[in-house]
Design a protein around this motif. Sequence first.
Motif, mmCIF file in Angstrom:
data_model
loop_
_atom_site.group_PDB
_atom_site.id
_atom_site.type_symbol
_atom_site.label_atom_id
_atom_site.label_comp_id
_atom_site.label_asym_id
_atom_site.label_seq_id
_atom_site.Cartn_x
_atom_site.Cartn_y
_atom_site.Cartn_z
ATOM 1 N N GLU A 91 1.511 2.022 -3.616
ATOM 2 C CA GLU A 91 0.319 2.217 -4.429
ATOM 3 C C GLU A 91 -0.223 3.618 -4.183
ATOM 4 O O GLU A 91 -0.281 4.084 -3.054
ATOM 5 N N SER A 92 -0.614 4.292 -5.242
ATOM 6 C CA SER A 92 -1.110 5.649 -5.081
ATOM 7 C C SER A 92 -2.423 5.639 -4.300
ATOM 8 O O SER A 92 -3.155 4.654 -4.272
ATOM 9 N N SER A 133 -7.880 3.636 -3.404
ATOM 10 C CA SER A 133 -9.288 3.930 -3.180
ATOM 11 C C SER A 133 -10.159 3.240 -4.219
ATOM 12 O O SER A 133 -11.211 2.690 -3.904
ATOM 13 N N GLU A 134 -9.711 3.251 -5.474
ATOM 14 C CA GLU A 134 -10.487 2.607 -6.537
ATOM 15 C C GLU A 134 -10.555 1.099 -6.321
ATOM 16 O O GLU A 134 -11.589 0.458 -6.548
ATOM 17 N N ARG A 135 -9.458 0.500 -5.837
ATOM 18 C CA ARG A 135 -9.424 -0.946 -5.679
ATOM 19 C C ARG A 135 -10.296 -1.416 -4.519
ATOM 20 O O ARG A 135 -11.066 -2.358 -4.642
ATOM 21 N N GLU A 159 -5.108 7.217 -4.990
ATOM 22 C CA GLU A 159 -6.236 7.101 -5.916
ATOM 23 C C GLU A 159 -6.452 5.651 -6.339
ATOM 24 O O GLU A 159 -7.584 5.154 -6.372
ATOM 25 N N ALA A 160 -5.355 4.949 -6.648
ATOM 26 C CA ALA A 160 -5.476 3.554 -7.074
ATOM 27 C C ALA A 160 -5.982 2.682 -5.940
ATOM 28 O O ALA A 160 -6.803 1.774 -6.137
ATOM 29 N N ASN A 193 -12.753 0.084 -3.033
ATOM 30 C CA ASN A 193 -14.147 0.512 -3.059
ATOM 31 C C ASN A 193 -14.868 0.034 -4.322
ATOM 32 O O ASN A 193 -15.835 0.673 -4.773
ATOM 33 N N GLN A 194 -14.411 -1.079 -4.889
ATOM 34 C CA GLN A 194 -15.083 -1.631 -6.041
ATOM 35 C C GLN A 194 -16.507 -2.029 -5.663
ATOM 36 O O GLN A 194 -16.754 -2.498 -4.543
ATOM 37 N N GLU A 229 0.813 -1.205 0.000
ATOM 38 C CA GLU A 229 0.000 0.000 0.000
ATOM 39 C C GLU A 229 0.854 1.265 0.000
ATOM 40 O O GLU A 229 0.417 2.315 -0.456
#
Length: 244
Positions: A230-231, A236-238, A233-234, A240-241, A227
Amino acid sequence: MSMSRTGDSDDLPNIEPARLHPVDIDRLAGSDAPRHPPRILVLYGSLRERSYSRLTAEEAARLLRWYGCEVELFDPSGLPLPDDAEADHPRVQALRDLATWSEGMVWVSPERHGAMTGIMKTQIDWLPLSLGGVRPTQGKTLAVMQVSGGSQSFNAVNQMRILGRWMRMVTIPNQSSIPKAFNEFDEAGRMKPSPLYARVVDVCEELVKFTWLTRGHSAYLTDRYSERVESVEALSERVNQPTL
């Protein structure tokens, strides 16, 4: 030497007071660790009028309060099935708020058809791994217990251990399985003295110790290389799928 604040032993009639020892906080928590009472959420998996998982949960709550914890029991009545309501449903919100508030949990389920109950699983399923940047279960302690109508079994506690690991919780080594639970409680709903009751006490004591030991270090213990590279943004996107 700092000992945990203890509750009223008069509320534990089946305990041998001389054998119930307060937790020695200084042996577990550093000098800079938080010293407020551990916050424990207790979940149970049955809505029956005489629910042995609820009676066990209530007995655990009394013990945890004696050990100086702040305890909340969640009543699963009225909690909708996952995906059958929005996350802003009042009962869902109440459960999630308690999970976020807590620093440790106790899960108590009956065994039904060789597994935890749907009521127990529903509560766990409403607890997300991530909630608005907060992980309501990660790094928190967990104790698991089960009750059975027949012979002793460990199916439910084993399943809950898997879920605890999936929820990134620190699941303590000890656990309780109460066979023929209808024999273990008196008419007032209190658990009778027995080796099975002693194990419930063991589990509560161990949960309190592990909570004191780990909660002040939770952020560091759960800090991960993957983590950090990992950015935001990336990540959060992963996490919160949308649910499939």
